[in-house]
Design a protein around this motif. Sequence first.
Motif, PDB file in Angstrom:
ATOM      1  N   TYR A  98       0.818  -1.213   0.000  1.00  0.00           N
ATOM      2  CA  TYR A  98       0.000   0.000   0.000  1.00  0.00           C
ATOM      3  C   TYR A  98       0.859   1.273   0.000  1.00  0.00           C
ATOM      4  N   ARG A  99       2.064   1.184   0.529  1.00  0.00           N
ATOM      5  CA  ARG A  99       2.993   2.313   0.417  1.00  0.00           C
ATOM      6  C   ARG A  99       3.331   2.566  -1.049  1.00  0.00           C
ATOM      7  N   SER A 104       2.678   5.743  -6.154  1.00  0.00           N
ATOM      8  CA  SER A 104       2.391   5.753  -7.593  1.00  0.00           C
ATOM      9  C   SER A 104       1.370   6.822  -7.964  1.00  0.00           C
ATOM     10  N   ILE A 105       0.541   7.258  -7.009  1.00  0.00           N
ATOM     11  CA  ILE A 105      -0.486   8.252  -7.313  1.00  0.00           C
ATOM     12  C   ILE A 105      -0.196   9.599  -6.645  1.00  0.00           C
ATOM     13  N   ALA A 106       1.056   9.816  -6.247  1.00  0.00           N
ATOM     14  CA  ALA A 106       1.399  11.005  -5.459  1.00  0.00           C
ATOM     15  C   ALA A 106       1.613  12.257  -6.291  1.00  0.00           C
ATOM     16  N   GLY A 107       1.891  12.124  -7.598  1.00  0.00           N
ATOM     17  CA  GLY A 107       2.270  13.266  -8.419  1.00  0.00           C
ATOM     18  C   GLY A 107       1.323  14.448  -8.371  1.00  0.00           C
ATOM     19  N   PRO A 108       0.045  14.258  -8.704  1.00  0.00           N
ATOM     20  CA  PRO A 108      -0.876  15.403  -8.703  1.00  0.00           C
ATOM     21  C   PRO A 108      -1.022  16.050  -7.337  1.00  0.00           C
ATOM     22  N   ARG A 109      -0.927  15.263  -6.262  1.00  0.00           N
ATOM     23  CA  ARG A 109      -1.110  15.811  -4.927  1.00  0.00           C
ATOM     24  C   ARG A 109       0.003  16.777  -4.565  1.00  0.00           C
ATOM     25  N   GLN A 110       1.244  16.468  -4.927  1.00  0.00           N
ATOM     26  CA  GLN A 110       2.337  17.381  -4.613  1.00  0.00           C
ATOM     27  C   GLN A 110       2.165  18.698  -5.343  1.00  0.00           C
ATOM     28  N   ALA A 164      -3.231  -0.260 -12.479  1.00  0.00           N
ATOM     29  CA  ALA A 164      -2.234  -0.994 -11.696  1.00  0.00           C
ATOM     30  C   ALA A 164      -2.541  -0.925 -10.205  1.00  0.00           C
ATOM     31  N   ALA A 165      -2.967   0.250  -9.745  1.00  0.00           N
ATOM     32  CA  ALA A 165      -3.291   0.413  -8.331  1.00  0.00           C
ATOM     33  C   ALA A 165      -4.501  -0.446  -7.946  1.00  0.00           C
ATOM     34  N   LEU A 166      -5.511  -0.454  -8.797  1.00  0.00           N
ATOM     35  CA  LEU A 166      -6.693  -1.270  -8.531  1.00  0.00           C
ATOM     36  C   LEU A 166      -6.356  -2.755  -8.524  1.00  0.00           C
ATOM     37  N   SER A 167      -5.468  -3.168  -9.427  1.00  0.00           N
ATOM     38  CA  SER A 167      -5.052  -4.568  -9.474  1.00  0.00           C
ATOM     39  C   SER A 167      -4.345  -4.967  -8.185  1.00  0.00           C
ATOM     40  N   GLU A 168      -3.490  -4.088  -7.669  1.00  0.00           N
ATOM     41  CA  GLU A 168      -2.794  -4.375  -6.417  1.00  0.00           C
ATOM     42  C   GLU A 168      -3.770  -4.433  -5.244  1.00  0.00           C
ATOM     43  N   CYS A 169      -4.793  -3.598  -5.274  1.00  0.00           N
ATOM     44  CA  CYS A 169      -5.808  -3.648  -4.221  1.00  0.00           C
ATOM     45  C   CYS A 169      -6.544  -4.987  -4.244  1.00  0.00           C
TER      46      CYS A 169
END
Length: 316
Positions: A73-74, A79-85, A136-141
């Motif tokens: 989960y880290r 992997s989805i941090a770009g837009p937030r920064q 990819a994130a959904l697959s890992e979930c």
Amino acid sequence: MSFRIDPRAPLTVEVRRIAHEELDKIAAYLDAARDDPDKALHKARRRLKNLRALLHLVRPGAEAFCRGENDRYRDIARSIAGPRQASALIETVDRLADDFPEEAKAAGLGAIRLSLVRHRAETTYGEAGLAATLDAALSECTVGRIALETLTLPDSPEAAADVLAEGALGTLRRARRGLEQARERGEAEDFHELRKAVKTHGAHLSLLRKLWPSPVKPRRERIDMLGESLGELHDIFVMRALIEAHEAPFDEAPEQKSLMKVMKRSEKVLRKLCLTSAEDLFEEKPRRVARRLAHKARDGLAEAAADGKAEPSTGK
């Protein structure tokens, strides 16, 4: 249901339930991010932090499982941090403009904000890149959901209480170490470590609301306020590092001396506020808190277990 451990149920059952509920919310936000990535990904990352805090809490009862799933989960969060920064930089400029209006005008924060907005639009994942990242994130979930079925934790009241107390103790110790380093060295990474521990502790207060040995609500409110202040300070550190390294979106920006001056004033205020708040919240020795938690948890879990085994009344 809720993000709270119910002492009436076995610990394994409760942790699986909470984890599945958090994964449901994460998946929903990841799907929503296809249309609104900024807000939805921010919410997904917050839920991922909750899920990781749950794993930290029960890790003493399933070390290998929790360590591996925490890493999963880290990595999703990264992997989805770009837009937030990119959005955090804009929010930082807005806070500086509100807190120091005269200095902000002299520093040309209006023009800098426009530059940051353009940068966010350019660096946010393109349509293909965003879709691939979300898939990819959904697959890992999904893999994480399957893995949850293999999780087994101690379920007896005594053993479950010890697991929860040790998990909470680890985070309290981490917060104390972060505070000591921030007070003694004061580097950006020291405050960042403190921030992560504070966020995790806040989640633990929610999870242990029925078992925590002292009133939870006022402490949680203070923890949330400290977390916000540490987050603002972290954003200042990130912006300063980007400016000093001449990295985008500051690589082609004009002279930044005025901006750095405003940031320095804000940083000084936030440092003092964060240290004072953290010293007050974490002044008690972690082991002492953990002992009280273990004692209350044992009583609470044992009482709930006894109530569950009690014969229902016949009314005779």
